[in-house]
Design an enzyme around this catalytic site. Sequence first.
Site, PDB file in Angstrom:
ATOM      1  N   THR A  34      50.477  54.990  33.333  1.00  0.00           N
ATOM      2  CA  THR A  34      49.121  55.535  33.531  1.00  0.00           C
ATOM      3  C   THR A  34      49.140  57.041  33.314  1.00  0.00           C
ATOM      4  OG1 THR A  34      48.905  53.844  35.244  1.00  0.00           O
ATOM      5  CG2 THR A  34      47.095  55.410  35.035  1.00  0.00           C
ATOM      6  N   GLY A  87      50.624  58.588  38.736  1.00  0.00           N
ATOM      7  CA  GLY A  87      50.265  57.206  39.040  1.00  0.00           C
ATOM      8  C   GLY A  87      50.793  56.785  40.391  1.00  0.00           C
ATOM      9  N   ASP A  89      52.315  52.897  42.547  1.00  0.00           N
ATOM     10  CA  ASP A  89      52.517  51.438  42.518  1.00  0.00           C
ATOM     11  C   ASP A  89      51.568  50.741  43.476  1.00  0.00           C
ATOM     12  OD1 ASP A  89      54.738  51.497  40.664  1.00  0.00           O
ATOM     13  OD2 ASP A  89      55.791  52.530  42.274  1.00  0.00           O
ATOM     14  N   GLY A 101      58.207  53.153  41.000  1.00  0.00           N
ATOM     15  CA  GLY A 101      58.451  51.999  40.129  1.00  0.00           C
ATOM     16  C   GLY A 101      59.139  52.424  38.839  1.00  0.00           C
ATOM     17  N   GLY A 102      58.823  53.636  38.383  1.00  0.00           N
ATOM     18  CA  GLY A 102      59.450  54.154  37.161  1.00  0.00           C
ATOM     19  C   GLY A 102      60.712  54.952  37.447  1.00  0.00           C
ATOM     20  N   GLU A 108      58.798  63.438  41.595  1.00  0.00           N
ATOM     21  CA  GLU A 108      57.361  63.269  41.872  1.00  0.00           C
ATOM     22  C   GLU A 108      57.022  63.757  43.281  1.00  0.00           C
ATOM     23  OE1 GLU A 108      56.251  59.427  39.098  1.00  0.00           O
ATOM     24  OE2 GLU A 108      57.122  59.061  41.062  1.00  0.00           O
ATOM     25  N   LYS A 126      46.078  48.408  41.908  1.00  0.00           N
ATOM     26  CA  LYS A 126      46.933  49.231  42.771  1.00  0.00           C
ATOM     27  C   LYS A 126      46.387  49.506  44.180  1.00  0.00           C
ATOM     28  CE  LYS A 126      49.871  49.790  39.347  1.00  0.00           C
ATOM     29  NZ  LYS A 126      50.306  51.073  38.862  1.00  0.00           N
TER      30      LYS A 126
HETATM   31  C1  5RP Z   1      57.135  56.458  38.601  1.00  0.00           C
HETATM   32  C2  5RP Z   1      55.944  56.205  39.426  1.00  0.00           C
HETATM   33  C3  5RP Z   1      54.724  55.717  38.737  1.00  0.00           C
HETATM   34  O1  5RP Z   1      53.702  56.640  38.930  1.00  0.00           O
HETATM   35  C4  5RP Z   1      54.358  54.374  39.304  1.00  0.00           C
HETATM   36  O2  5RP Z   1      55.472  53.508  39.167  1.00  0.00           O
HETATM   37  C5  5RP Z   1      53.155  53.781  38.576  1.00  0.00           C
HETATM   38  O3  5RP Z   1      53.493  53.536  37.259  1.00  0.00           O
HETATM   39  P1  5RP Z   1      52.462  52.864  36.238  1.00  0.00           P
HETATM   40  O4  5RP Z   1      51.344  53.833  36.041  1.00  0.00           O
HETATM   41  O5  5RP Z   1      53.303  52.641  35.005  1.00  0.00           O
HETATM   42  O6  5RP Z   1      52.010  51.570  36.847  1.00  0.00           O
HETATM   43  O7  5RP Z   1      55.916  56.399  40.622  1.00  0.00           O
HETATM   44  O8  5RP Z   1      58.244  56.791  39.387  1.00  0.00           O
END
Ligand code: 5RP
Length: 230
Positions: A34, A87, A89, A101-102, A108, A126
């Site tokens: 995102t 973004g 999760d 998640g990433g 962050e 979400k």
């Molecule tokens: C990465 C994050 C992302 O912001 C979170 O995983 C959301 O990712 P996406 O927009 O791909 O759903 O915290 O560490």
Amino acid sequence: MGQDIREEAKRRAAERAVEFLKDGQIVGLGTGSTAIFAIRAIGRLVREGLKIRGVPTSVDTARCATELGIPLVDLNETCSVDITIDGADQIDGRFDMIKGGGGALVREKLVAHVTEREVIVVDPSKPVATLGGSCPVPVEVLPFGWCLAARLLAKLGCTPSLRQRNGQSFVSDNGNYIVDCEFGDISDPGYLERSIKELPGVVETGLFVGLAHTLIVGTESGADVTQRFR
Ligand code: 5RP
């Protein structure tokens, strides 16, 4: 919601967030599928003359921003950020979140802590009433003795699993491992965040409590903007 519609919702949320940017700002650049829509939109604005400097929250984001011509600044040089677009999760009604998640949760969270206005951009899957459920809390741990950290995490009431990528342990930008912890419903995210942080070997948790100010949820036709009640 189909995949294409979800991608459109992400794009709408991200492009709405970029409307908040002003000349001269230091802008935190989030990570994920995102946040990347926001980074692309910022790249377009920079090419049209917007004067901002970005603080990337991951190596991937830094690479992407550089390719798009967004000037970057080291967090150690600025120590404060005007606005961040990132973004999540999951996000609940108090704007507490699960992130990571990433795998970029450490950077962050650092960037979020020094950000004046943290804008979270998500698709409609979400927002949740209660954090957790089947969504694990990512916890970044030192590779040294990670098994002990995982055992201590399990004692807090979760099922921990070491994150894998291509058959290997996932390694974060900081050279650490990530243990994904399924806690089920989380009744007190702040208490759980503090309990996890106390464990030896834990670097950071994906619970983000009290850090988000603005939530933008992309929809099928637009984007809903909500400010956190203070
Ligand atoms: C990465 C994050 C992302 O912001 C979170 O995983 C959301 O990712 P996406 O927009 O791909 O759903 O915290 O560490």
